[in-house]
Design an enzyme around this catalytic site. Structure first.
Site, PDB file in Angstrom:
ATOM      1  N   CYS A   6       0.832  -1.212   0.000  1.00  0.00           N
ATOM      2  CA  CYS A   6       0.000   0.000   0.000  1.00  0.00           C
ATOM      3  C   CYS A   6       0.865   1.260   0.000  1.00  0.00           C
ATOM      4  O   CYS A   6       1.786   1.409   0.806  1.00  0.00           O
ATOM      5  CB  CYS A   6      -0.895  -0.032   1.240  1.00  0.00           C
ATOM      6  SG  CYS A   6      -1.709   1.521   1.595  1.00  0.00           S
ATOM      7  N   CYS A   9       0.879   3.154   3.314  1.00  0.00           N
ATOM      8  CA  CYS A   9       1.705   2.459   4.315  1.00  0.00           C
ATOM      9  C   CYS A   9       3.188   2.684   4.020  1.00  0.00           C
ATOM     10  O   CYS A   9       3.997   2.836   4.947  1.00  0.00           O
ATOM     11  CB  CYS A   9       1.379   0.978   4.318  1.00  0.00           C
ATOM     12  SG  CYS A   9      -0.203   0.560   5.115  1.00  0.00           S
ATOM     13  N   ASP A  32      -0.907  16.413  -0.668  1.00  0.00           N
ATOM     14  CA  ASP A  32      -1.330  15.596  -1.807  1.00  0.00           C
ATOM     15  C   ASP A  32      -0.422  15.891  -3.000  1.00  0.00           C
ATOM     16  O   ASP A  32      -0.090  17.041  -3.279  1.00  0.00           O
ATOM     17  CB  ASP A  32      -2.797  15.895  -2.153  1.00  0.00           C
ATOM     18  CG  ASP A  32      -3.402  14.829  -3.051  1.00  0.00           C
ATOM     19  OD1 ASP A  32      -4.301  14.115  -2.592  1.00  0.00           O
ATOM     20  OD2 ASP A  32      -2.961  14.716  -4.225  1.00  0.00           O
ATOM     21  N   HIS A  48      -3.534   0.265   8.655  1.00  0.00           N
ATOM     22  CA  HIS A  48      -4.066   0.074   7.302  1.00  0.00           C
ATOM     23  C   HIS A  48      -5.544  -0.292   7.374  1.00  0.00           C
ATOM     24  O   HIS A  48      -5.905  -1.469   7.439  1.00  0.00           O
ATOM     25  CB  HIS A  48      -3.280  -1.011   6.561  1.00  0.00           C
ATOM     26  CG  HIS A  48      -3.752  -1.230   5.157  1.00  0.00           C
ATOM     27  ND1 HIS A  48      -3.394  -0.402   4.115  1.00  0.00           N
ATOM     28  CD2 HIS A  48      -4.578  -2.167   4.625  1.00  0.00           C
ATOM     29  CE1 HIS A  48      -3.961  -0.819   3.005  1.00  0.00           C
ATOM     30  NE2 HIS A  48      -4.692  -1.893   3.288  1.00  0.00           N
ATOM     31  N   GLY A  94     -15.248   7.149  -5.711  1.00  0.00           N
ATOM     32  CA  GLY A  94     -14.071   7.558  -6.468  1.00  0.00           C
ATOM     33  C   GLY A  94     -12.765   7.385  -5.720  1.00  0.00           C
ATOM     34  O   GLY A  94     -11.778   8.057  -6.014  1.00  0.00           O
ATOM     35  N   HIS A  99      -6.538   3.015   1.398  1.00  0.00           N
ATOM     36  CA  HIS A  99      -6.081   3.169   2.784  1.00  0.00           C
ATOM     37  C   HIS A  99      -6.774   4.439   3.253  1.00  0.00           C
ATOM     38  O   HIS A  99      -6.566   5.511   2.656  1.00  0.00           O
ATOM     39  CB  HIS A  99      -4.544   3.269   2.827  1.00  0.00           C
ATOM     40  CG  HIS A  99      -3.956   3.467   4.192  1.00  0.00           C
ATOM     41  ND1 HIS A  99      -2.819   2.790   4.615  1.00  0.00           N
ATOM     42  CD2 HIS A  99      -4.295   4.286   5.209  1.00  0.00           C
ATOM     43  CE1 HIS A  99      -2.513   3.175   5.848  1.00  0.00           C
ATOM     44  NE2 HIS A  99      -3.394   4.102   6.226  1.00  0.00           N
ATOM     45  N   HIS A 101      -8.221   7.812   4.322  1.00  0.00           N
ATOM     46  CA  HIS A 101      -7.587   9.133   4.422  1.00  0.00           C
ATOM     47  C   HIS A 101      -8.644  10.210   4.307  1.00  0.00           C
ATOM     48  O   HIS A 101      -9.661  10.029   3.623  1.00  0.00           O
ATOM     49  CB  HIS A 101      -6.512   9.325   3.343  1.00  0.00           C
ATOM     50  CG  HIS A 101      -6.993   9.058   1.948  1.00  0.00           C
ATOM     51  ND1 HIS A 101      -7.121   7.783   1.447  1.00  0.00           N
ATOM     52  CD2 HIS A 101      -7.399   9.894   0.961  1.00  0.00           C
ATOM     53  CE1 HIS A 101      -7.568   7.850   0.207  1.00  0.00           C
ATOM     54  NE2 HIS A 101      -7.761   9.128  -0.115  1.00  0.00           N
ATOM     55  N   HIS A 103      -9.114  14.020   2.998  1.00  0.00           N
ATOM     56  CA  HIS A 103      -8.576  15.170   2.269  1.00  0.00           C
ATOM     57  C   HIS A 103      -8.930  16.439   3.043  1.00  0.00           C
ATOM     58  O   HIS A 103     -10.082  16.613   3.464  1.00  0.00           O
ATOM     59  CB  HIS A 103      -9.219  15.290   0.884  1.00  0.00           C
ATOM     60  CG  HIS A 103      -8.913  14.177  -0.060  1.00  0.00           C
ATOM     61  ND1 HIS A 103      -7.990  14.310  -1.080  1.00  0.00           N
ATOM     62  CD2 HIS A 103      -9.404  12.919  -0.150  1.00  0.00           C
ATOM     63  CE1 HIS A 103      -7.942  13.175  -1.771  1.00  0.00           C
ATOM     64  NE2 HIS A 103      -8.792  12.318  -1.227  1.00  0.00           N
TER      65      HIS A 103
END
Ligand code: AMP
Ligand code: ZN
Length: 117
Positions: A6, A9, A32, A48, A94, A99, A101, A103
């Site tokens: 990943c 990770c 990002d 994870h 989308g 993993h 997250h 934004h």
């Protein structure tokens, strides 16, 4: 995908580079690579977890910690007057990286409309 392969990770283990803006024993945050706004970073648990759809009660403290951190991290990145948080989940959402997250997006005013469909 296993944690070994990943990409997030790997960033957590410093095996691939990222511009980290925060890290502790449980959570890290980094810019990002394809920013959608002047400020765009991701807040990520070291654990994870595939997506928000896989979250259960055992993750409550960890998610609470992530969301407790976001306001101060956003302010530190210059988002004094607000920001947007997005958690893309699964194929319909989308999601590209499986993993979990969050934004955090801001730095332009106003941000575009949240959704168009
Ligand atoms: P999502 O569609 O919510 O899964 O978003 C995944 C995000 O991860 C995208 O905005 C990508 O630009 C970002 N991303 C993918 N690889 C990297 C990387 N190596 N470093 C930083 N951000 C990345
Ligand atoms: Zn992972």
């Amino acid at each position: 995908m296993s944690a070994g392969a990943c990409i997030f990770c790997k960033i957590a283990r410093n095996e691939i580079p990222a511009k980290k803006v925060y890290e502790d024993a449980e959570v890290f945050a980094f810019n990002d690579i394809r920013p959608q706004a002047p400020v765009h970073f991701l807040v990520v648990p070291r654990q994870h977890i595939v997506s928000l759809a896989e979250v259960d009660a055992t993750h409550a403290a960890l998610l609470g910690k992530m969301f407790t951190l976001i306001g101060q991290l956003a302010r530190a990145q210059g988002c004094e007057n607000g920001f947007r948080t997005i958690v893309n989940t699964g194929r319909v959402g989308g999601q590209e990286v499986y993993h979990l997250h969050v934004h955090v997006i801001g730095g332009s005013e106003p941000l575009p409309a949240m959704l168009k469909w």
